[in-house]
Design an enzyme around this catalytic site. Sequence first.
Site, mmCIF file in Angstrom:
data_model
loop_
_atom_site.group_PDB
_atom_site.id
_atom_site.type_symbol
_atom_site.label_atom_id
_atom_site.label_comp_id
_atom_site.label_asym_id
_atom_site.label_seq_id
_atom_site.Cartn_x
_atom_site.Cartn_y
_atom_site.Cartn_z
ATOM 1 N N CYS A 14 52.686 6.346 5.711
ATOM 2 C CA CYS A 14 52.067 7.647 5.995
ATOM 3 C C CYS A 14 51.048 7.481 7.119
ATOM 4 N N ASP A 18 44.541 7.215 8.779
ATOM 5 C CA ASP A 18 44.739 5.942 9.463
ATOM 6 C C ASP A 18 44.765 4.728 8.540
ATOM 7 N N LYS A 50 47.082 14.617 0.730
ATOM 8 C CA LYS A 50 47.564 14.843 2.114
ATOM 9 C C LYS A 50 48.929 14.195 2.319
ATOM 10 N N PRO A 202 22.001 8.077 3.204
ATOM 11 C CA PRO A 202 20.926 9.054 3.011
ATOM 12 C C PRO A 202 21.227 10.006 1.848
ATOM 13 N N THR A 221 19.280 4.408 11.027
ATOM 14 C CA THR A 221 18.360 3.261 10.946
ATOM 15 C C THR A 221 19.031 2.003 10.361
ATOM 16 N N ASP A 463 57.629 13.143 17.526
ATOM 17 C CA ASP A 463 58.226 12.943 16.202
ATOM 18 C C ASP A 463 57.108 12.599 15.218
ATOM 19 N N HIS A 672 33.151 17.407 10.899
ATOM 20 C CA HIS A 672 33.835 17.042 12.146
ATOM 21 C C HIS A 672 35.130 17.832 12.327
HETATM 22 N N1 LIG Z 1 32.869 14.576 17.896
HETATM 23 C C1 LIG Z 1 33.396 13.626 17.133
HETATM 24 N N2 LIG Z 1 34.353 12.831 17.640
HETATM 25 C C2 LIG Z 1 34.938 11.898 16.856
HETATM 26 C C3 LIG Z 1 34.550 11.704 15.511
HETATM 27 C C4 LIG Z 1 33.499 12.538 15.019
HETATM 28 O O1 LIG Z 1 33.089 12.434 13.853
HETATM 29 N N3 LIG Z 1 32.972 13.471 15.843
HETATM 30 N N4 LIG Z 1 35.191 10.759 14.751
HETATM 31 C C5 LIG Z 1 35.839 9.652 15.429
HETATM 32 C C6 LIG Z 1 36.774 8.971 14.528
HETATM 33 S S1 LIG Z 1 36.082 8.226 13.161
HETATM 34 C C7 LIG Z 1 38.100 8.877 14.752
HETATM 35 S S2 LIG Z 1 39.071 7.899 13.722
HETATM 36 C C8 LIG Z 1 38.739 9.551 15.885
HETATM 37 C C9 LIG Z 1 40.034 10.204 15.484
HETATM 38 O O2 LIG Z 1 40.642 10.741 16.575
HETATM 39 P P1 LIG Z 1 42.199 11.131 16.481
HETATM 40 O O3 LIG Z 1 42.957 10.020 15.886
HETATM 41 O O4 LIG Z 1 42.581 11.585 17.808
HETATM 42 O O5 LIG Z 1 42.183 12.251 15.378
HETATM 43 P P2 LIG Z 1 42.758 13.656 15.102
HETATM 44 O O6 LIG Z 1 41.703 14.642 15.242
HETATM 45 O O7 LIG Z 1 43.425 13.553 13.790
HETATM 46 O O8 LIG Z 1 43.827 13.975 16.234
HETATM 47 C C10 LIG Z 1 45.114 13.545 16.127
HETATM 48 C C11 LIG Z 1 46.064 14.541 16.766
HETATM 49 O O9 LIG Z 1 47.349 13.972 16.695
HETATM 50 C C12 LIG Z 1 48.293 14.933 16.272
HETATM 51 N N5 LIG Z 1 49.359 14.196 15.585
HETATM 52 C C13 LIG Z 1 49.456 13.904 14.265
HETATM 53 N N6 LIG Z 1 50.552 13.187 14.012
HETATM 54 C C14 LIG Z 1 51.177 13.010 15.202
HETATM 55 C C15 LIG Z 1 52.359 12.340 15.593
HETATM 56 O O10 LIG Z 1 53.054 11.751 14.768
HETATM 57 N N7 LIG Z 1 52.679 12.368 16.902
HETATM 58 C C16 LIG Z 1 51.904 13.004 17.834
HETATM 59 N N8 LIG Z 1 52.275 12.966 19.103
HETATM 60 N N9 LIG Z 1 50.770 13.653 17.484
HETATM 61 C C17 LIG Z 1 50.412 13.651 16.195
HETATM 62 C C18 LIG Z 1 47.530 15.871 15.393
HETATM 63 O O11 LIG Z 1 48.134 17.144 15.410
HETATM 64 C C19 LIG Z 1 46.125 15.856 16.014
HETATM 65 O O12 LIG Z 1 45.932 16.902 16.903
HETATM 66 O O13 LIG Z 1 37.869 10.555 16.379
HETATM 67 C C20 LIG Z 1 36.596 10.068 16.698
HETATM 68 N N10 LIG Z 1 35.922 11.134 17.393
HETATM 69 N N1 LIG Z 2 40.353 12.818 3.586
HETATM 70 C C1 LIG Z 2 39.977 12.153 4.665
HETATM 71 N N2 LIG Z 2 39.765 10.827 4.594
HETATM 72 C C2 LIG Z 2 39.401 10.145 5.694
HETATM 73 C C3 LIG Z 2 39.265 10.777 6.944
HETATM 74 C C4 LIG Z 2 39.461 12.189 6.995
HETATM 75 O O1 LIG Z 2 39.304 12.829 8.044
HETATM 76 N N3 LIG Z 2 39.808 12.830 5.834
HETATM 77 N N4 LIG Z 2 38.937 10.060 8.054
HETATM 78 C C5 LIG Z 2 39.104 8.622 7.988
HETATM 79 C C6 LIG Z 2 38.341 8.013 9.078
HETATM 80 S S1 LIG Z 2 39.068 7.921 10.625
HETATM 81 C C7 LIG Z 2 37.125 7.499 8.908
HETATM 82 S S2 LIG Z 2 36.331 6.769 10.223
HETATM 83 C C8 LIG Z 2 36.523 7.464 7.584
HETATM 84 C C9 LIG Z 2 35.105 7.886 7.572
HETATM 85 O O2 LIG Z 2 34.716 7.949 6.253
HETATM 86 P P1 LIG Z 2 33.433 7.225 5.736
HETATM 87 O O3 LIG Z 2 33.412 5.823 6.168
HETATM 88 O O4 LIG Z 2 33.344 7.462 4.299
HETATM 89 O O5 LIG Z 2 32.341 7.998 6.596
HETATM 90 P P2 LIG Z 2 31.809 9.499 6.549
HETATM 91 O O6 LIG Z 2 32.632 10.307 5.601
HETATM 92 O O7 LIG Z 2 31.705 9.959 7.933
HETATM 93 O O8 LIG Z 2 30.359 9.316 5.983
HETATM 94 C C10 LIG Z 2 30.126 8.490 4.880
HETATM 95 C C11 LIG Z 2 28.710 8.557 4.425
HETATM 96 O O9 LIG Z 2 27.823 8.114 5.452
HETATM 97 C C12 LIG Z 2 26.568 8.746 5.223
HETATM 98 N N5 LIG Z 2 25.756 8.629 6.428
HETATM 99 C C13 LIG Z 2 25.541 9.545 7.403
HETATM 100 N N6 LIG Z 2 24.743 9.042 8.357
HETATM 101 C C14 LIG Z 2 24.436 7.769 7.988
HETATM 102 C C15 LIG Z 2 23.674 6.724 8.584
HETATM 103 O O10 LIG Z 2 23.110 6.844 9.662
HETATM 104 N N7 LIG Z 2 23.619 5.541 7.926
HETATM 105 C C16 LIG Z 2 24.231 5.356 6.722
HETATM 106 N N8 LIG Z 2 24.130 4.165 6.145
HETATM 107 N N9 LIG Z 2 24.937 6.325 6.130
HETATM 108 C C17 LIG Z 2 25.076 7.512 6.770
HETATM 109 C C18 LIG Z 2 26.957 10.138 4.831
HETATM 110 O O11 LIG Z 2 25.944 10.720 4.049
HETATM 111 C C19 LIG Z 2 28.254 9.942 4.055
HETATM 112 O O12 LIG Z 2 28.069 10.001 2.670
HETATM 113 O O13 LIG Z 2 37.221 8.303 6.678
HETATM 114 C C20 LIG Z 2 38.597 8.099 6.671
HETATM 115 N N10 LIG Z 2 39.141 8.823 5.569
HETATM 116 S S1 SF4 Z 3 46.726 10.598 4.073
HETATM 117 FE FE1 SF4 Z 3 46.574 9.862 1.959
HETATM 118 S S2 SF4 Z 3 48.619 9.058 1.511
HETATM 119 FE FE2 SF4 Z 3 48.461 9.216 3.737
HETATM 120 S S3 SF4 Z 3 47.742 7.207 4.430
HETATM 121 FE FE3 SF4 Z 3 45.909 8.484 4.133
HETATM 122 S S4 SF4 Z 3 45.226 8.051 2.000
HETATM 123 FE FE4 SF4 Z 3 47.355 7.324 2.209
HETATM 124 MO MO LIG Z 4 37.666 7.026 12.031
#
Ligand SMILES: Nc1nc2c(c(=O)[nH]1)N[C@H]1C(S)=C(S)[C@@H](COP(=O)(O)OP(=O)(O)OC[C@H]3O[C@@H](n4cnc5c(=O)[nH]c(N)nc54)[C@H](O)[C@@H]3O)O[C@H]1N2
Ligand SMILES: Nc1nc2c(c(=O)[nH]1)N[C@H]1C(S)=C(S)[C@@H](COP(=O)(O)OP(=O)(O)OC[C@H]3O[C@@H](n4cnc5c(=O)[nH]c(N)nc54)[C@H](O)[C@@H]3O)O[C@H]1N2
Ligand code: SF4
Ligand SMILES: [Mo]
Length: 737
Positions: A14, A18, A50, A202, A221, A463, A672
């Site tokens: 899946c 990620d 999801k 926090p 911090t 795809d 976000h």
């Molecule tokens: N402002 C801001 N920017 C951030 C973050 C934030 O908290 N704030 N978080 C950061 C983090 S932690 C991450 S991991 C990155 C994530 O950044 P991205 O990995 O770019 O995350 P998504 O927003 O899921 O965008 C993915 C896009 O890919 C499309 N997509 C999904 N599946 C497929 C596929 O199989 N093929 C193709 N071609 N497209 C597909 C979806 O429709 C979606 O529009 O963003 C970072 N950027």
């Molecule tokens: N369902 C779902 N799951 C996901 C994602 C999603 O979009 N949806 N995204 C995936 C991705 S790409 C990522 S990167 C992860 C992110 O997921 P996590 O690693 O869990 O990060 P966040 O959900 O951004 O925030 C986690 C915690 O960080 C705390 N926090 C905020 N600021 C600070 C700080 O400055 N210091 C510390 N120590 N804590 C702080 C917040 O209160 C929050 O409880 O989740 C992944 N899992």
């Molecule tokens: S969306 Fe759900 S089922 Fe798919 S990889 Fe993430 S945690 Fe696993």
């Molecule tokens: Mo991420």
Amino acid sequence: MAEAIATEHKYSVCTICDIGCQLRTEVKDGKLERVIAHDHPQLAKNVCYKGIAAPHIHNHAERLTVPLKRVGARGEDKWEEISYEQAMDEIAERLQKVVDEHGPEALAVSTSGWNTQTTHSMDRRFMNALGTPNYISGVSLCAGNTAAVNKLTYGWFVGADIMNSKCIVLFGHNPRKHSWTPIFNAINVARQNGAKVIVLDPRVSDQAETADLHLRLRAGTDAAMCFGWLKVIIDEKLYDEEFVKNWTVGFEEFCERVNEYPLERVAEITGVDAELIAEAARAYATAESACIPWTPITDMQISSTSAIRLHSILRALTGNLDVAGGELLGGFNPNYVPESKLGYHELLSEEQRAKQLGSDLHPAYTYRAQDMLGDATEKVWGYRYADIVMGCYMANPSATFRAMETGDPYKVKAFITLGNNTLLSYPNQHQIYRGLMNQDLIVAHEIFMTPTAMLADYVLPGDVFSERNHVADSWSWRSGLTLSQKAVEPPENCTGTFQFWRDLAHRMGFGNHFPWDTVEELLDYRLEPSGQTFEEFQANNFMYSEPPEYKKYEKIGFATPSGKVELKSSILDELGFDPLPYYREGPAVSAEYPYYVFTGVREDAFFQTGQRQVEVLRKRSPSPKLFMHPTDAAREGIADGDWASLETETGQVKAKVSVQESMKEGHIRVPHGWWYPELRGSQLLAGAFVSSDAVLCPDAPEFLDHEQGIPHFKGFPGRVVKMIEPPAGMSEQVLNG
Ligand SMILES: Nc1nc2c(c(=O)[nH]1)N[C@H]1C(S)=C(S)[C@@H](COP(=O)(O)OP(=O)(O)OC[C@H]3O[C@@H](n4cnc5c(=O)[nH]c(N)nc54)[C@H](O)[C@@H]3O)O[C@H]1N2
Ligand SMILES: Nc1nc2c(c(=O)[nH]1)N[C@H]1C(S)=C(S)[C@@H](COP(=O)(O)OP(=O)(O)OC[C@H]3O[C@@H](n4cnc5c(=O)[nH]c(N)nc54)[C@H](O)[C@@H]3O)O[C@H]1N2
Ligand code: SF4
Ligand SMILES: [Mo]
């Protein structure tokens, strides 16, 4: 019971988020019918709602299935349907024109690669053959940059052995049942086996609720907090003296730096009681084994490089490197050609490398710093490049968008984005928008019409994971290989990103670098070291892992210039930075902007900016929510469910307020990635500027982490204003959600 509806099933990884759970994909009449957990008992819990919703995403009525060419003004969202061949011919021709006029570096590419199921580094290969170093990615804010900084310290990006650990330290990281489910499950297994969990957050997050110790630090911090722990560990001699003596450089100078952070100072900066800091540090350092799993929280701070280095140093000093229950230095999988090789960085000349945008001010994850590791990486890990989590050797996103707008230091006029909603996925959305509006060519490879795709000249339909074959290797991070099988054929015009780069290279005269015609041929090539073809691999394995080998450094050393763990970084030193970690305060709150704002707390219902059009998921989370503490809400005259505007010097977002006891006073959380697919046609870019956190955070160089150029998403100053009316045009679902 709705059982046995399927006539056929496969196992597919899946990519909706990620973390990559391998799931059972069931097909009926050539259509993806049902997606459920894997049959293997060890994997059965690794699924969230999801993943189960995959058929709703893959078969969605709004999914893109035909290549589109822009006919209106940029961003007007008016299109003509064209053939794939026509689209590719025209893209090649227009890209060539940009290259002829401005040089190859005028092409920038953005992708995160998770959802396109890794890029096989074909994007890098294409760019290196063309001659542009300007590759940017969301991984610059998430794991990729940690990989690059980990490498500066001990030559690889460690992976925490959570399942076998006795002490798990979560710096903000908050895995849940529907958010990075496998990590959540691994933490639970470790807990059942007696592991202690320490949470630094926090808020009272889900993980904090059940933690053994919870340190409610002020956002941003984390680096200061690490110094507090190290002060205790060094003063009380809780470190591994043998390891320090044999395997580190710079210990004495590092101790001097740590002495600048007495506990009282750390308590003052972080807002956490000194005794509690000491208790946590002791619990971590004296545990039988302990890990600090990678966290995105320290990837997005003004002291990011130092915070990541301090985590690395904590791991090293406490003897937790490459031991069971600690942090594993995986290395490349010997059975699979890594992306680092496929990327073919050797093709890019020194002259073109030197042009990488942002590498002058912020070199740490650009070629400039990472190339300095080449010899050591080759010696220890067998390849010159270690492009772990795609995250090293990258341009700086903020510098790239500025160049796209202003032409400074040179023009960037073509932009290709794949599986990345660029407009909403970096800081300073207005800057990104201006950069995109100033392009001669934009190509988006997407599955839905996102705000970013709306700005493109060509939109190519992608795809999805149920429609392609793959072998996942966790972006070279860990040593396992996971099979991902095609369960159904993609719609006729939908292609993978491999095909896109291959077809473009062949049109632009360097097809010789892309000798594979199909992704299966490429997989055969990648699996050659295992002695198996893809067909054989899929017949024999669903998951393959080399048994872990501990303390490999005793035989091969660390892949740093000194061969040791560099507490004092020789590379940062050579680049003119402070070679020792330090804490730097983010922009200060003021009477005008009195709150610390942080973005994130991922929503269970969506991955990042995605899935807002998928009804089964959207009904779980119909509208964006600002979290506030009751005291703060009362001060601002705001009640739960009110609409409010969150404002910074850079921009403003509108969202509903959720008043939560679990929030820390003085802090506000912004979600976000919000936009409104249902507003397509009625509001600019489907409401992309209404609620997106990306408009809020500044990205001028003084607001960025020095070494890497990372924005401070965790604790920038903002104010909140109650709105009398909700934003215009919102649906009943959003208003009532
Ligand atoms: N402002 C801001 N920017 C951030 C973050 C934030 O908290 N704030 N978080 C950061 C983090 S932690 C991450 S991991 C990155 C994530 O950044 P991205 O990995 O770019 O995350 P998504 O927003 O899921 O965008 C993915 C896009 O890919 C499309 N997509 C999904 N599946 C497929 C596929 O199989 N093929 C193709 N071609 N497209 C597909 C979806 O429709 C979606 O529009 O963003 C970072 N950027
Ligand atoms: N369902 C779902 N799951 C996901 C994602 C999603 O979009 N949806 N995204 C995936 C991705 S790409 C990522 S990167 C992860 C992110 O997921 P996590 O690693 O869990 O990060 P966040 O959900 O951004 O925030 C986690 C915690 O960080 C705390 N926090 C905020 N600021 C600070 C700080 O400055 N210091 C510390 N120590 N804590 C702080 C917040 O209160 C929050 O409880 O989740 C992944 N899992
Ligand atoms: S969306 Fe759900 S089922 Fe798919 S990889 Fe993430 S945690 Fe696993
Ligand atoms: Mo991420």
